[in-house]
Structures are given as structure tokens and as C-alpha cells.
Design a protein around this motif. Sequence first.
Motif: not given
Length: 481
Positions: A82-84, A379-383, A445-466
Motif C-alpha cells: 500500500k505505501i509503495s 500492489w497496483g490499483a492506485f497508480p 507478476e503481481p508483487l511488483t511495486p509501482a514506479r514513479g512514486i517519489s515520496r509518501v508522508w504519513v502524518n508528516g513523516t516520510c514512509a516511502y522514498r524512491d
Amino acid sequence: MSFKSVIRNAQVFDGSGGLPFCADVAVNGGFIERIEHVDKGGIPERGDEDIEAEGRCLAPGFIDVHTHDDLEVIHNPLVPAKISQGVTTVIVGNCGISASPVTLDTEPPDPLNLLGRREQFSFPYFSDYARAVQKARPNTNVAALVGHTSLRNNHMPDLQRSASSSELQAMRAQLRQALQQGALGLSSGLAYGSANAADTAEVLAMVAVLAEQGGVYTTHLRTEFDRIIDAIDEALVTAGEHRVPLVISHLKCAGRGNWGRSGEVLAALERAAQHQQLACDCYPYTASSSTLDLAQVTDDTEIFITWSTSCPDQSGRPLADIAEDWGISCLAAAERLQPAGAVYHCMSDADVRNILSHPLTMVGSDGLPNDPHPHPRLWGAFPRVLAHYSRDLGLFDLATAIHKMTGLSARNFGLKQRGFIREGYCADLVLFDLDTLESAASYAEPLTPARGISRVWVNGTCAYRDGDVLDSRSGAFLFRH
Ligand code: ZN
Ligand code: CU
């Protein structure tokens, strides 16, 4: 004045569906503290974390309104699937199945078994579950519905009938208590064998508790096949009778004989929406996935077996191939494979596009995190909505696509201070590059993370980066206000 993070020169989509604007956004103490348009000078102060967005898109963190992550957020708190994707909030407990409140004397019935094994269900009260999530500190925020099937299983020795009046009283009392402890509402899964025998009166009595306490009603319709209009009518009546907000889960026209009917289905919802509060969610794929349901076995469309407890060596294969190898019918093979999971290629893309683009529709993944070969929606619905349906096919503009996974979702589920980029709102944010954004997960290949998501913050803290899932674990449990 100093900020924890400043994101500069971002193309800001605020979640409302309105036009984007170029701005600097400052985050402090878990909240969005300042938003300044770049053409008015932006934010001069530096942040401890100072990010040059170079025109990339900044959106509110995505809200996955339809998940089965109840136990996943506790046992796999990094929640990488999800976070990816940029998802910062998951709503669990959909389709009638929730991890709480649950007391099990036996193995969980189908489809409660999708969530986990018997020993993983240890939340007799909703408050136990909320506390366990808080203790696990997952990477995403979590809000939870109570499953009708879970309540039935707590109080009924036999699920093949409607609840008796004493069972119904016990189910209602348990729902009331869970709502008082912060549950968002009730979900049902009336298509499944474990809830299908519940008559409309039983559901109506449950929904009445929502009216008294406040809360939404989400439903996996009694059928998504030929009689879908009857099933929608039932949902409209149950929610409408008590003026409870309704969400129809993973709306679809399932089965070849039902293809092309999305216009009729949406027209029925539009008529109802004039006098009652309703919405629906949808995942951007033409295949569904769940446990292997004998009633859905057909030669019309492909069925792919994702797991089988009795014949584990057959998982990862089409049902038709298995049946051919065994020299028996698909139905007989499906019986032999039980209990099992499947991906059903049961929809037409025209219907998916029609439903996804409708203004009442939010995005929900319906991903199944326990499946060893899950549907790629996990792993892919949103992108996929953003890259494939919006950018590539032009089904709707990017602001609309983002609205369907942020502001609209927060509003429909009553998530306060989420879903929009506004000063004072919680700093759930996703920064992505629209040019390179891609949902990389496929059926093969369902377990492949999305590409192009640079950063994700949850309540102000970065939880995913590159490409890296961070162990920041800043998600909160979201209690109903
Ligand atoms: Zn469902
Ligand atoms: Cu579901």
C-alpha cells in the motif's frame, strides 16, 4: 519559524478535483502548516527536510476505501503493497468480514478465512483491535468497519439461515458497542454463503443501529450477476429506510451475460442519489478475486487458481487446465481444490471504464494481502487509475482521478482532516512523477511495486522514498468522530 519539511515547486492537486496549482507546502508536527503559491513568492524559510519537487505532482495521500488489510497492518506493519502506491489510509473490514469483534470456536468460515488463520483472530472487542493496531504502529492510517458476517459467526451456530430474534439482539448489541468504540460502520457480504441466507429484515435491523449511532453501511451486493438491479434495490432500501449513508462495494457487472449493463446500473444509482446519500467503489481491472466460489464456476471466462489448501501444487494455474489434466469438469475440479482462492476474469473493460469514471465512484483496491499469488490490484490499483485510465486513456483528468482516491473518499467515510491538501489538515501526502508513473503489478507478476512514486508522508513523516519502504510507522488508528 522552521518547518520539519518543505516541499517546493510542486504541482498541487488538493483532493477537491479542482485545477492544480504550483505551490510550496510546509509540514510541521504531523500537519500541513502552510501552502504558498510559487507565483506569490512561495515559502522563504528552509525545512529540516527541504525537497525540490521540480513540478512533480503532490496529492493528498491516497485512501484505500476497500481493503482486507485487517490483520496485515498488524503482522506486516510496513504495509509495502500500500505505501509503495501512495496509499496512506486503509479502510479495513469490508465485504462482511472484519477481524473484530470476533470470537472463533472453529476455523474462520469462508470468506473470513481470507483475512488469516484462526489463531490470528484475537480481538473479541473492537477496542482490542484498535489497540493492537496502535501497538503495531503500521505505516498507514487504519480505519475499520465491522463485518456483518463476523457478527453472524459470533452468535449463530448455523450460518445457513437468518438470525433468530435473540441472535439478532446479540449482534445488534455487539455492533452498537463497536460503533461506540470508534468503528466507522457496518459492512456486509451478502453474496457469500455465510451471509446469503440473511434476509433483508436481518440486514435492516443491523443497519438501524447505524442510524442510531451514526456510521456508514458498505455492502458487497447479494449478487453482481444477472439480478444485480434487485440487489441494488435491496441495498438502497436497507440504507434508505434509516437514512444511513450507503457505499456499494466494488461495483461491477459480473458474468458475460451481464456485460454492457453498467449504464443501467449507474442510472439506478443516479436516481437514488437524488434522495439518499450513496457512493460506490471500484478497482481498475476486469478481473475479480476472492475465494473459489462453486456458484461462479463457468466455462465462459477464465478462472485462475491462486491458492488451494487441498491441492497446493495446482495453485498458479487456470482452472480449465487443471480440469483437463484431471479429465473432469471445471466444477468437479473446483470442488476438489477447496478451500481455494481464484481470480475471475468476469468483467468487460467498457463497464469498468463506465463505472470508474462515474462521479459517485471512489477507488478501492480490494487487495488480498494473504494470497500467495494475489490479484495485481493489491500492489497496483492506485497508480493504474492515474497512469493507465487517466494519463494514457484520458478517461478523466488527473484532478478527478485524485479526487476519487482522496477528497471524495474522506468525505464519504467521514475521515476528518484527511483527503485534502489544506492548511491545518493532517500531512498525509504523496509526491509522484506523472511521466514515469506506472502500475507495474500484473497478473503474471503481481508483487511488483509501482514506479514513479517519489515520496509518501504519513502524518508528516516520510514512509516511502524512491523505491524504499521506510520503517517510520507513523500511521494512526482513525476512530469515528
Ligand atoms: Zn467483496
Ligand atoms: Cu472486498
